[in-house]
Scaffold this motif. Structure first.
Motif, PDB file in Angstrom:
ATOM      1  N   ARG A 131       0.945  -1.583  -0.212  1.00 21.68           N
ATOM      2  CA  ARG A 131      -0.629  -0.173  -0.162  1.00 21.68           C
ATOM      3  C   ARG A 131       1.102   1.185  -0.086  1.00 21.68           C
ATOM      4  NH1 ARG A 131      -4.487  -1.613   5.038  1.00 21.68           N
ATOM      5  NH2 ARG A 131      -6.254  -2.256   3.581  1.00 21.68           N
ATOM      6  N   LYS A 132       2.599   0.971   0.723  1.00 22.77           N
ATOM      7  CA  LYS A 132       2.935   2.191   0.647  1.00 22.77           C
ATOM      8  C   LYS A 132       3.337   2.970  -0.508  1.00 22.77           C
ATOM      9  CE  LYS A 132       7.538   3.785   2.806  1.00 22.77           C
ATOM     10  NZ  LYS A 132       6.477   4.106   4.169  1.00 22.77           N
ATOM     11  N   ILE A 134       2.086   1.803  -3.837  1.00 20.41           N
ATOM     12  CA  ILE A 134       0.874   2.294  -3.938  1.00 20.41           C
ATOM     13  C   ILE A 134       0.551   3.751  -3.791  1.00 20.41           C
ATOM     14  CG2 ILE A 134      -1.903   2.426  -4.742  1.00 20.41           C
ATOM     15  CD1 ILE A 134       0.283   0.233  -6.165  1.00 20.41           C
ATOM     16  N   LEU A 135       0.103   3.831  -2.911  1.00 22.78           N
ATOM     17  CA  LEU A 135      -0.074   5.498  -1.950  1.00 22.78           C
ATOM     18  C   LEU A 135       0.854   6.494  -2.509  1.00 22.78           C
ATOM     19  CD1 LEU A 135      -1.394   4.494   1.554  1.00 22.78           C
ATOM     20  CD2 LEU A 135      -2.777   5.768  -0.503  1.00 22.78           C
ATOM     21  N   LYS A 136       2.318   6.472  -2.264  1.00 23.51           N
ATOM     22  CA  LYS A 136       2.655   7.571  -3.251  1.00 23.51           C
ATOM     23  C   LYS A 136       2.813   7.565  -4.759  1.00 23.51           C
ATOM     24  CE  LYS A 136       7.583   5.612  -1.029  1.00 23.51           C
ATOM     25  NZ  LYS A 136       8.559   4.769  -1.802  1.00 23.51           N
ATOM     26  N   VAL A 138      -0.493   7.594  -5.644  1.00 18.61           N
ATOM     27  CA  VAL A 138      -1.753   8.562  -5.686  1.00 18.61           C
ATOM     28  C   VAL A 138      -1.182   9.576  -5.403  1.00 18.61           C
ATOM     29  CG1 VAL A 138      -3.770   8.272  -4.200  1.00 18.61           C
ATOM     30  CG2 VAL A 138      -2.708   6.542  -4.951  1.00 18.61           C
TER      31      VAL A 138
ATOM     32  N   LEU B 107      -2.968  12.519   2.887  1.00 18.98           N
ATOM     33  CA  LEU B 107      -2.592  11.297   1.746  1.00 18.98           C
ATOM     34  C   LEU B 107      -0.984  10.999   1.932  1.00 18.98           C
ATOM     35  CD1 LEU B 107      -4.497  13.248  -1.789  1.00 18.98           C
ATOM     36  CD2 LEU B 107      -4.333  10.089  -0.357  1.00 18.98           C
ATOM     37  N   LEU B 110      -0.805   9.379   5.298  1.00 24.61           N
ATOM     38  CA  LEU B 110      -0.615   7.804   5.148  1.00 24.61           C
ATOM     39  C   LEU B 110       0.020   6.701   3.974  1.00 24.61           C
ATOM     40  CD1 LEU B 110      -4.321   7.804   4.600  1.00 24.61           C
ATOM     41  CD2 LEU B 110      -3.349   6.990   6.784  1.00 24.61           C
ATOM     42  N   VAL B 111       1.464   7.641   3.645  1.00 25.43           N
ATOM     43  CA  VAL B 111       2.769   6.927   3.095  1.00 25.43           C
ATOM     44  C   VAL B 111       3.085   6.366   4.188  1.00 25.43           C
ATOM     45  CG1 VAL B 111       4.403   7.371   1.705  1.00 25.43           C
ATOM     46  CG2 VAL B 111       2.717   8.146   1.310  1.00 25.43           C
ATOM     47  N   ASN B 112       3.101   6.253   5.404  1.00 27.37           N
ATOM     48  CA  ASN B 112       4.073   6.004   5.790  1.00 27.37           C
ATOM     49  C   ASN B 112       3.190   5.000   7.699  1.00 27.37           C
ATOM     50  OD1 ASN B 112       6.693   6.700   4.891  1.00 27.37           O
ATOM     51  ND2 ASN B 112       6.669   8.949   5.655  1.00 27.37           N
ATOM     52  N   ARG B 131      -6.093   4.028   5.467  1.00 28.58           N
ATOM     53  CA  ARG B 131      -5.334   3.297   4.208  1.00 28.58           C
ATOM     54  C   ARG B 131      -6.102   2.870   3.589  1.00 28.58           C
ATOM     55  NH1 ARG B 131       0.544   0.925   5.183  1.00 28.58           N
ATOM     56  NH2 ARG B 131       1.888   3.030   4.562  1.00 28.58           N
ATOM     57  N   LEU B 135      -7.994   3.585   0.092  1.00 32.94           N
ATOM     58  CA  LEU B 135      -7.969   3.634  -0.833  1.00 32.94           C
ATOM     59  C   LEU B 135      -9.457   2.852  -1.790  1.00 32.94           C
ATOM     60  CD1 LEU B 135      -4.836   1.014   0.054  1.00 32.94           C
ATOM     61  CD2 LEU B 135      -4.900   2.033  -2.004  1.00 32.94           C
ATOM     62  N   VAL B 138      -9.902   5.980  -4.613  1.00 34.99           N
ATOM     63  CA  VAL B 138      -8.643   5.473  -4.883  1.00 34.99           C
ATOM     64  C   VAL B 138      -8.757   4.735  -6.119  1.00 34.99           C
ATOM     65  CG1 VAL B 138      -6.544   5.363  -5.598  1.00 34.99           C
ATOM     66  CG2 VAL B 138      -6.650   6.607  -3.980  1.00 34.99           C
ATOM     67  N   LEU B 141     -11.727   6.744  -8.140  1.00 36.77           N
ATOM     68  CA  LEU B 141     -11.269   8.227  -9.051  1.00 36.77           C
ATOM     69  C   LEU B 141     -10.682   6.898 -10.208  1.00 36.77           C
ATOM     70  CD1 LEU B 141      -9.842  10.755  -9.465  1.00 36.77           C
ATOM     71  CD2 LEU B 141      -7.429   9.110  -8.534  1.00 36.77           C
TER      72      LEU B 141
END
Lengths: 157, 157
Positions: A131-132, A134-136, A138, B107, B110-112, B131, B135, B138, B141
């Protein structure tokens, strides 16, 4: 279906998505739960892939699944852990994907799991998609899409 | 800055983003690590918010932080857990946000982290943003943007 521009922007750093198995802690299905407890406590991940002797992915095991085996009727019984193996407590009904990346499937699976294991055609473990990462992507999309593209509402006819 | 259309689509189900504190397991800073071990093993979350008597968020504690206290020099020593409290091992340098939601900041955070605690103006814990929920947005979207909008590359002048 995911639109072409969104797909392109999300996949701009696709090469960074796969965290290679060289950099992922794993357990063997024959490891004792004592060993699993140590690994899962020290690495900072609460769930890791489990491999067999042929390096094939056979399950996922979490710290809570291991700790759960210590609960006796009244007290904590750490001696329980020496006699049980990872194969006895791991989840075997787990999602996995292969490369090339199916973005649609991956995005859906990551709603429910914090990482998805990746296997090759022999079902050998090659890495994880998280997820990390993918969130980058996003974040990149959210910030850049409307700088690089005009986004115009379609007219209903 | 996040573009207006991307923001609008990500926030379409904003009301679902906040998981209310009523539905989130928490620990008190004065709980023993024995109690924390039980809660963290049984709920299926590897890290939970820690509150003080005033319901204020004071930290986060993970299952691995608790289990780590059981490792003696040679053996597992579960009796260590009875004498220590959550406040002794929790992380206090943690991200938190307030409502209304700052999408950009959320956002990024939530990467970390797999979830971000939400507090009110008195620093009382009101819920989490995960997350998982982001997601879902996402996915929405990614699938809908180019159905609802024409996305046209800008011409560099």
């Amino acid at each position: 279906m995911i639109g072409t521009t969104v797909r392109k922007m999300l996949l701009e750093n696709e090469d960074d998505f796969l965290i290679s198995s060289d950099n992922v802690a794993t357990l063997s299905e024959s490891n004792s739960l004592e060993h699993a407890l140590l690994v899962l406590t020290k690495i900072g991940y609460s769930r890791v892939p489990v491999l067999n002797k042929e390096e094939q992915l056979v399950g996922l095991v979490s710290l809570s699944q291991v700790v759960d085996q210590m609960f006796g009727i009244e007290d904590l019984e750490p001696e329980n852990l020496a006699n049980k193996k990872v194969v006895d407590v791991m989840d075997t009904d787990i999602p996995m994907i292969s490369l090339p990346l199916d973005l649609e499937k991956t995005l859906h699976l990551l709603v429910n799991d914090s990482f998805i294991p990746v296997v090759n055609e022999l079902k050998q473990f090659t890495g994880i998609i998280t997820r990390k990462e993918i969130l980058k992507a996003v974040n990149h999309l959210a910030h850049e899409l409307e700088i690089e593209y005009d986004v115009i509402e379609k007219v209903n006819t």
